[in-house]
Design an enzyme around this catalytic site. Structure first.
Site, short mmCIF file in Angstrom:
data_model
loop_
_atom_site.label_atom_id
_atom_site.label_comp_id
_atom_site.label_asym_id
_atom_site.label_seq_id
_atom_site.Cartn_x
_atom_site.Cartn_y
_atom_site.Cartn_z
N LEU A 30 0.85 -1.20 0.00
CA LEU A 30 0.00 0.00 0.00
C LEU A 30 0.88 1.24 0.00
CD1 LEU A 30 -2.46 -1.13 2.81
CD2 LEU A 30 -2.86 -1.21 0.33
N ASP A 69 3.70 -5.86 2.37
CA ASP A 69 4.05 -4.88 3.41
C ASP A 69 4.55 -5.54 4.70
OD1 ASP A 69 3.61 -2.26 2.37
OD2 ASP A 69 1.44 -2.56 2.48
N GLU A 119 6.60 -3.41 12.60
CA GLU A 119 6.12 -2.61 13.73
C GLU A 119 4.60 -2.63 13.84
OE1 GLU A 119 7.27 1.59 15.30
OE2 GLU A 119 6.02 1.88 13.53
N ASP A 120 3.93 -2.76 12.70
CA ASP A 120 2.47 -2.62 12.72
C ASP A 120 1.74 -3.82 13.31
OD1 ASP A 120 2.39 -0.03 11.69
OD2 ASP A 120 2.76 -0.79 9.68
N ARG A 136 -3.51 -6.07 4.83
CA ARG A 136 -2.41 -6.38 5.73
C ARG A 136 -2.84 -7.21 6.94
NH1 ARG A 136 1.61 -1.89 7.38
NH2 ARG A 136 2.64 -3.83 7.95
N ARG A 193 -6.31 3.49 10.40
CA ARG A 193 -5.94 2.08 10.66
C ARG A 193 -6.31 1.61 12.08
NH1 ARG A 193 -1.79 0.62 6.97
NH2 ARG A 193 -2.32 1.66 5.02
N HIS A 226 0.12 7.18 10.12
CA HIS A 226 0.08 6.74 11.52
C HIS A 226 0.49 7.88 12.44
CE1 HIS A 226 0.93 2.52 9.81
NE2 HIS A 226 -0.23 2.42 10.40
N CYS A 278 8.96 1.77 11.42
CA CYS A 278 8.10 0.69 10.89
C CYS A 278 8.84 -0.61 10.67
CB CYS A 278 7.50 1.05 9.53
SG CYS A 278 7.07 2.73 9.31
C1 CIR Z 1 1.10 0.60 4.76
O1 CIR Z 1 0.48 1.44 4.10
O2 CIR Z 1 0.57 -0.05 5.65
C2 CIR Z 1 2.56 0.35 4.43
N1 CIR Z 1 2.80 0.53 3.04
C3 CIR Z 1 3.42 1.28 5.24
C4 CIR Z 1 3.38 1.00 6.70
C5 CIR Z 1 4.27 1.87 7.48
N2 CIR Z 1 4.28 1.50 8.84
C6 CIR Z 1 4.43 2.33 9.85
O3 CIR Z 1 4.44 3.53 9.67
N3 CIR Z 1 4.48 1.81 11.06
#
Ligand code: CIR
Length: 253
Positions: free
Chosen positions: A18, A61, A66-67, A86, A131, A161, A248
């Site tokens: 994404l 992704d 981290e997510d 995701r 999110r 975020h 991330c």
């Molecule tokens: C997303 O849109 O979820 C990924 N392309 C980028 C996630 C970045 N994660 C973060 O800032 N913790």
């Protein structure tokens, strides 16, 4: 003190993840691997033991580890990522974390991305964003409260975020974008406000006494120099093209 980190090697299809940053051009896999390796080297150079998980080809992704979890000494919370593309990533981190921590989970209808979670000493700021919903924030807050932490929800009106815009750089200081500079939730902190054309650099990562900051943001670098900490710069161009930043790419604990 952080002693460990978990990262994941980006998969060959990582540029299918994404992103809203298409104006930055197409992301290059070979360069991403070089930059990712430099990131791992930097963490190891700071004394962290780094587990490098294998690329996860079904989730472009998934290297944004981290997510999918929030880790503190007492527990690791597996999140429920807010983007449907995701969401399945959460299962890919379970065995890596079960080696180190008791696990808890954010359950539907709660959603939460770790990128919205900023821990400052024993206080969590939990961004409520596209999110992370209020229920996800509440669940994480209650789990952490049971371990002696406090928490505040913060509406994320700008950026992907919360940590796309606000990060702790040690002591009583937060590095923030202009959009967050007058938020009441962060009153009482000393703020370093990044210039509008350097907003990406607000995602600077504090590892013990060192700040890792992206290369190419001289005004932010100058502000950080004033803190008197060790600073490491890393080229983050390919991660940035996919809306990611320094925080991330790892789980630190
Ligand atoms: C997303 O849109 O979820 C990924 N392309 C980028 C996630 C970045 N994660 C973060 O800032 N913790």
């Amino acid at each position: 003190m952080f002693t460990h980190a978990i990262v994941r090697t980006p998969c060959p299809d990582f540029a299918k993840g994404l992103t809203t940053s298409t104006h930055l051009g197409a992301a290059d896999y070979d360069l991403m691997l070089v930059q990712h390796a430099a990131y791992v080297d930097a963490l190891r150079g700071l004394g962290l033991a780094v587990d490098v998980l294998p690329a996860e080809s079904s989730f472009p992704d998934a290297h944004f580890v981290e997510d999918v979890a929030v880790v503190v000494p007492e527990v690791a919370v597996i999140t429920n990522p807010g983007a449907s593309e995701r969401n399945g990533e959460k299962e890919t981190i379970v065995s890596a974390l079960a080696k180190y921590r008791t696990l808890a989970r954010i359950e539907a209808p709660g959603t939460l991305d770790g990128g919205d979670v900023l821990l400052v000493n024993k206080h969590f700021f939990i961004g409520v964003s596209d999110r992370t919903n209020a229920e996800g924030a509440r669940q994480l807050g209650e789990i952490m409260a049971s371990h002696g932490y406090t928490w505040t929800p913060v509406p994320v009106g700008a950026g992907l975020h919360f940590k796309s815009s606000v990060n702790w750089v040690g002591g009583n200081t937060l590095l923030v974008t202009k959009d967050f500079a007058d938020r009441k939730e962060i009153e009482g902190f000393d703020l370093l406000v990044v210039d509008k054309d350097e907003e990406y650099a607000s995602n600077t990562l504090l590892i013990n006494d060192t700040l890792i900051t992206p290369t190419g943001f001289p005004k932010t670098r100058k502000m950080l120099d004033g803190l008197g900490r060790n600073i490491v710069e890393l080229d983050m161009s390919e991660t940035r093209k996919m809306d990611g930043g320094l925080t991330c790419l790892s789980l630190r604990f």
